[in-house]
Design a protein around this motif. Structure first.
Motif, short mmCIF file in Angstrom:
data_model
loop_
_atom_site.label_atom_id
_atom_site.label_comp_id
_atom_site.label_asym_id
_atom_site.label_seq_id
_atom_site.Cartn_x
_atom_site.Cartn_y
_atom_site.Cartn_z
N ALA A 114 -20.54 15.80 -6.28
CA ALA A 114 -19.40 15.32 -6.10
C ALA A 114 -18.53 15.41 -7.47
N THR A 115 -17.43 15.82 -7.47
CA THR A 115 -16.71 15.77 -8.70
C THR A 115 -15.29 14.77 -8.47
N THR A 116 -15.16 14.33 -7.56
CA THR A 116 -13.98 13.45 -7.18
C THR A 116 -14.33 12.21 -6.55
N THR A 117 -13.59 11.07 -6.66
CA THR A 117 -13.89 9.88 -5.93
C THR A 117 -13.81 10.21 -4.25
N GLN A 118 -12.74 11.05 -3.83
CA GLN A 118 -12.83 11.34 -2.55
C GLN A 118 -13.93 12.37 -2.17
N GLU A 127 -7.46 4.71 -8.12
CA GLU A 127 -7.71 5.54 -6.82
C GLU A 127 -7.81 4.47 -5.71
N LEU A 128 -8.45 3.61 -5.70
CA LEU A 128 -9.01 2.82 -4.69
C LEU A 128 -7.99 1.62 -4.49
N LYS A 129 -8.23 0.68 -3.55
CA LYS A 129 -7.41 -0.55 -3.27
C LYS A 129 -7.87 -1.74 -3.86
N GLY A 130 -8.64 -1.62 -4.98
CA GLY A 130 -9.21 -2.99 -5.33
C GLY A 130 -10.00 -3.50 -4.67
N LYS A 155 -14.48 13.45 10.43
CA LYS A 155 -13.64 12.23 10.92
C LYS A 155 -14.00 10.92 10.45
N LEU A 156 -15.21 10.62 10.44
CA LEU A 156 -15.84 9.37 9.61
C LEU A 156 -15.61 9.30 8.29
N ALA A 157 -15.86 10.51 7.55
CA ALA A 157 -15.59 10.63 6.18
C ALA A 157 -13.97 10.37 6.04
N GLN A 158 -13.33 10.95 6.75
CA GLN A 158 -11.72 10.79 6.57
C GLN A 158 -11.38 9.37 6.64
N ALA A 159 -12.02 8.64 7.78
CA ALA A 159 -11.70 7.21 8.19
C ALA A 159 -12.24 6.52 7.02
N ALA A 160 -13.39 6.53 6.31
CA ALA A 160 -13.70 5.74 5.35
C ALA A 160 -12.74 6.06 3.98
N TRP A 161 -12.43 7.21 3.76
CA TRP A 161 -11.36 7.40 2.60
C TRP A 161 -10.25 6.64 2.83
N ARG A 162 -9.67 6.67 4.08
CA ARG A 162 -8.49 5.99 4.11
C ARG A 162 -8.48 4.33 4.05
#
Length: 205
Positions: free
Chosen positions: A87-91, A154-157, A193-200
């Motif tokens: 992985a090269t980015t947080t997402q 990048e994150l919500k704290g 879908k699970l990864a997208q939900a985790a990122w959101r």
């Protein structure tokens, strides 16, 4: 080339053959009969070995349960760290954590099922301190990734101690449901879908 068999991968070679056999038979019995109901004598009968040989390798039933649990965690972490290293980015890192979790459960359902059942016994039993020590070593790369200061924007704290639950929580819930037979589709079907939900759940995007 890496073997697809978890035990061959973790305990390779002819000298570990008896240990692998004990592990396989014990894993099956623990999942079929339950950890409490399974006895060392039952495992011995399945392995066609002596009680002494089992005690020599694992000390007692609690030691065998812990050894199985540690083996599952180590193999799971090996896959996680391999995905995370790419992985090269947080997402991409969040996706790597979810994908590795889902892919491991999908490929090792019996180990994952045992892992869920044994977690309480190990975390509350005589091997809890060893588990804590092993976790520090096993999760070094993960903790370094989670605590990287560059991710703050990048994150919500969310607190670091909550972050992993937010990332893995939904995947973990679906994996448990699948392993219990309450849903039919493998979690791998929904890995994106699970990864997208985790990122959101953790990002400001």
């Amino acid at each position: 080339m890496e073997t697809s068999d978890l035990l061959e991968r973790c305990y390779p070679g002819r000298r570990a053959e008896l240990k692998r056999d004990i592990f396989r038979k014990a894993l099956a019995l623990f999942n079929e009969q339950g950890i409490e109901a399974t006895t060392i004598e039952m495992i011995r009968a399945e392995c066609d070995t002596s009680v002494g040989a089992i005690y020599h390798h694992f000390g007692n039933k609690e030691g065998l349960v812990a050894a199985l649990f540690f083996t599952a965690l180590d193999d799971q972490a090996r896959l996680r760290d391999r995905y995370l290293s790419d992985a090269t980015t947080t997402q991409e890192g969040v996706y790597a954590l979810v994908h590795s979790y889902v892919d491991w459960v999908d490929s090792q359902p019996e180990w994952a099922r045992f892992q869920y059942h044994a977690r309480f016994a190990v975390t509350k039993g005589p091997f809890k301190d060893e588990l804590a020590t092993r976790n520090k070593v096993r999760n070094k790369q993960l903790l370094e990734w989670l605590s990287a200061s560059a991710r703050g924007d990048e994150l919500k704290g969310a607190p670091a101690e909550l972050m992993l639950s937010l990332i893995i929580g939904q995947a973990d819930n679906y994996c448990r449901t699948w392993l219990s037979g309450r849903v039919k589709a493998s979690p791998k079907v929904y890995r994106d879908k699970l990864a997208q939900a985790a990122w959101r759940s953790i990002s400001d995007d």
